[in-house]
Design an enzyme around this catalytic site. Structure first.
Site, short mmCIF file in Angstrom:
data_model
loop_
_atom_site.label_atom_id
_atom_site.label_comp_id
_atom_site.label_asym_id
_atom_site.label_seq_id
_atom_site.Cartn_x
_atom_site.Cartn_y
_atom_site.Cartn_z
N TYR A 1 -15.14 -4.30 7.75
CA TYR A 1 -13.80 -3.75 7.95
C TYR A 1 -13.27 -4.10 9.34
O TYR A 1 -12.14 -4.58 9.49
CB TYR A 1 -13.84 -2.24 7.76
N GLY B 1 0.83 -1.20 0.00
CA GLY B 1 0.00 0.00 0.00
C GLY B 1 0.86 1.24 0.00
O GLY B 1 0.54 2.25 0.62
#
Length: 252
Positions: free
Chosen positions: A159, A18
């Site tokens: 999440y 990321g």
């Protein structure tokens, strides 16, 4: 005798997933400034290349590198593992977020988010350790979240569940690989000013900030400094720890 700075990352090689923006790029910049060389990976090729160009030069004598990859794809993951040298640090930071009330959860969305946030970092870690690509004395850091681990909120079930899962995996790796000299920890942020909260309106953000005693969200650097600490020798006796960096949000 030279006084060594325990917070230094001099000479270390760090893989950051990321890495094209947000916490990942902030962590890369801080690691380089502390003496490390970084290898960035992300699914977004152009953003990844742009981030690499914007970073300071490595002080190790070896260049900083980037490698475009979708970590949910087994072949691309294997290619990344082959590309990497032996690493002193790994930052599993890639992730996605979408708010969905429980009654509207679909299996497709559940699977998509789980593959990115949970399956991919688990398989990356497994592959690096199996191929002996993490050096003795190395440190693995996961970007988890205060969500799920320390508190829950409306619509954040998928999440939060993935972040609870990655924290449980983190502790397992710490237990299994501690005897081999490899540490494993996580950072657990509250809200961070990144693209991940791009769907929030300004009104929603201002309302949410009232839950934070410091009355602001984190900047990516606030989290990246915690990551750098866990990568450094200053945390050499820290493993299996979920480091909460939430501006006091979970106090209420």
């Amino acid at each position: 005798m030279e006084n060594k700075n325990p917070f230094s990352l001099k000479g270390k090689t760090i893989l950051i997933t990321g890495g094209a923006g947000g916490i990942g790029s902030a962590a890369a910049r801080i690691c380089i400034n502390l003496g490390a060389r970084v290898i960035l990976t992300d699914i977004r090729e152009e953003a990844l290349k742009s981030t690499l160009v914007s970073l300071p030069e490595s002080q190790t004598g070896e260049p900083n590198l980037c490698f475009t990859s979708d970590l949910t794809d087994a072949e691309q993951l294997a290619s990344l593992i082959d590309f990497c040298p032996v690493l002193d640090g790994v930052v599993c930071n890639a992730g996605v977020m979408k708010l969905t009330l429980t009654q509207f959860i679909t299996e497709e969305e559940l699977t998509r988010i789980q593959k990115i946030n949970l399956n991919a970092p688990i398989m990356l870690t497994r592959s690096l350790l199996k191929k002996k690509k993490v050096a003795k004395g190395g440190s693995i850091v996961f970007t988890a979240s205060a969500a799920g681990v320390y508190r829950v909120s409306m619509g954040n079930g998928i999440y939060a569940t993935t972040k609870c899962g990655i924290d449980a995996f983190m502790r397992t790796v710490a237990l299994e690989f501690g005897p081999k000299g490899i540490r494993c920890n996580s950072v657990n942020p509250g809200m961070v000013e990144t693209a991940l909260i791009g769907s929030f309106t300004e009104e929603q953000k201002e309302k949410e900030k009232l839950n934070y005693p410091l009355r602001r969200f984190a900047q990516p650097e606030d989290i990246a400094y915690g990551i750098a600490y866990l990568l450094s020798d200053a945390s050499s006796f820290v493993t299996g720890t979920a480091l909460k960096i939430d501006g006091g949000m979970t106090l209420g």
